[in-house]
Design a protein around this motif. Structure first.
Motif, short mmCIF file in Angstrom:
data_model
loop_
_atom_site.label_atom_id
_atom_site.label_comp_id
_atom_site.label_asym_id
_atom_site.label_seq_id
_atom_site.Cartn_x
_atom_site.Cartn_y
_atom_site.Cartn_z
N HIS A 176 0.87 -1.18 0.00
CA HIS A 176 0.00 0.00 0.00
C HIS A 176 0.90 1.22 0.00
O HIS A 176 2.11 1.09 0.21
N HIS A 225 1.14 3.99 1.94
CA HIS A 225 1.53 4.81 3.08
C HIS A 225 3.04 5.06 3.00
O HIS A 225 3.80 4.24 2.48
N HIS A 264 6.04 2.68 3.31
CA HIS A 264 6.16 1.57 2.35
C HIS A 264 6.60 2.03 0.95
O HIS A 264 6.79 1.20 0.07
N HIS A 284 -6.59 -2.88 6.85
CA HIS A 284 -5.74 -1.73 7.14
C HIS A 284 -6.55 -0.47 6.86
O HIS A 284 -7.64 -0.53 6.30
N ASP A 302 0.61 -4.18 6.02
CA ASP A 302 0.03 -3.71 7.28
C ASP A 302 -1.31 -4.38 7.49
O ASP A 302 -2.15 -4.41 6.57
N HIS A 311 -2.93 -1.90 12.63
CA HIS A 311 -1.75 -2.75 12.83
C HIS A 311 -2.02 -3.92 13.77
O HIS A 311 -2.90 -3.86 14.62
ZN ZN Z 1 0.03 1.53 6.47
#
Ligand code: ZN
Ligand code: ZN
Length: 295
Positions: A68, A70, A73, A153, A174, A232
């Motif tokens: 993903h 975020h 990452h 997530h 995540d 998480h």
């Molecule tokens: Zn994340």
């Protein structure tokens, strides 16, 4: 298949004296198949030291799967040195973003706008191809198969299952355990419990047969009480997931940025004391930068 961790931290890089042993880079995992293909899971800051090593194997073909988008990452991707060198063939995969209505290429190009980065994506010399994936779509890389499944997530996140030469590894990206959003006295409570059960069964069936799970275990169960809904997992939930899916080895990752080396050692010892005599408990490992798994 050889798996190597290059970044094991969640949320934000955390260099410093207290994180020297486990490392401070954010998520990046390299998977080298027996036939020599390079697959990279996530492009956190750990992809930068990985890229320096890859400079010795140019021209490079590699496949980067983003769980993903975020920051933790993707924030290393603009610094992935092979992007700047012609002759390299770099394939980048990830989900279509349903909130922004953008495919993975659009989202990643945005972080290379001049406001954020001095080199535009169009100036990169490598051959770069983006592929937006649907859930359960399998990508064939030679004889290696990579399939994504949506996990729980705050953004759309794919957990990836890699199957190669008879071995399988699953990386959650995540992922938080599903929980009931209703209180027990609400009419919808029981129905929602069944939906959770169904989704959990679906996930466990998907993972079953894997040799290894690499899982987001940001929190202890005590910490989780104040962080429910943040997207998480806990150590305890990851152990439960591995047991349900009958996977023999579990690697904890996405460590909290403030978690010190000594704390990670202590948590691992406590978990082994609590769970190792319980039937079906997998072997437990705390991921650190440089750790290799040979399957
Ligand atoms: Zn994340
Ligand atoms: Zn993260």
């Amino acid at each position: 298949m050889k798996i190597q961790f290059w970044g094991v931290r969640g949320s934000i890089p955390s260099p410093g004296a207290k994180t020297v042993r486990y490392g401070g880079n954010t998520t990046c995992i390299e998977v080298k198949t027996d036939s020599g293909q390079t697959i990279i899971l996530d492009a956190g800051t750990g992809i930068y030291p990985l890229s320096q090593q890859l400079l010795s194997v140019m021209p490079l073909t590699c496949h980067i799967f983003i769980t993903h988008t975020h920051w933790d990452h993707i924030q290393g991707l603009p610094f992935f040195l092979p992007l700047f060198i012609s002759g390299n063939d770099i394939r980048i995969y990830g989900a279509f973003d349903p909130l922004l209505q953008k495919d993975i290429g659009d989202v990643l190009r945005d972080q290379m706008a001049y406001s954020y980065f001095p080199v535009r994506e169009t100036e990169l010399a490598a051959d770069i191809q983006y592929t937006s994936l649907r859930e359960r779509q399998t990508t064939e890389i030679g004889s290696t198969l990579v399939t994504g499944i949506i996990t729980n997530h705050t953004a759309l996140n794919f957990g990836y299952l890699i199957e190669s030469n008879g071995k399988k590894v699953f990386f959650t990206g995540d992922n938080e355990e599903l929980f009931n959003i209703y209180s027990p006295e609400d009419d919808s409570y029981e129905e929602y419990n069944q939906i959770i059960q169904h989704k959990n069964d679906f996930l466990h069936d998907f993972i079953r047969g894997a040799n290894v799970i690499i899982a987001d275990s940001a929190y202890t169960s005590e910490e989780y009480l104040a962080k429910k809904g943040w997207g998480h997992g806990t150590y305890e939930y990851c152990i439960e997931m591995a047991k349900k899916a009958e996977v023999p080895s579990l690697y904890f990752t996405h460590h909290e940025p403030l978690r010190s080396d000594d704390e990670l050692d202590r948590i691992k010892k406590q978990l082994e004391a609590r769970f190792s005599s319980s039937p079906g408990t997998p072997l437990l490992y705390m991921a650190y930068e440089g750790l290799e798994i040979n399957l």
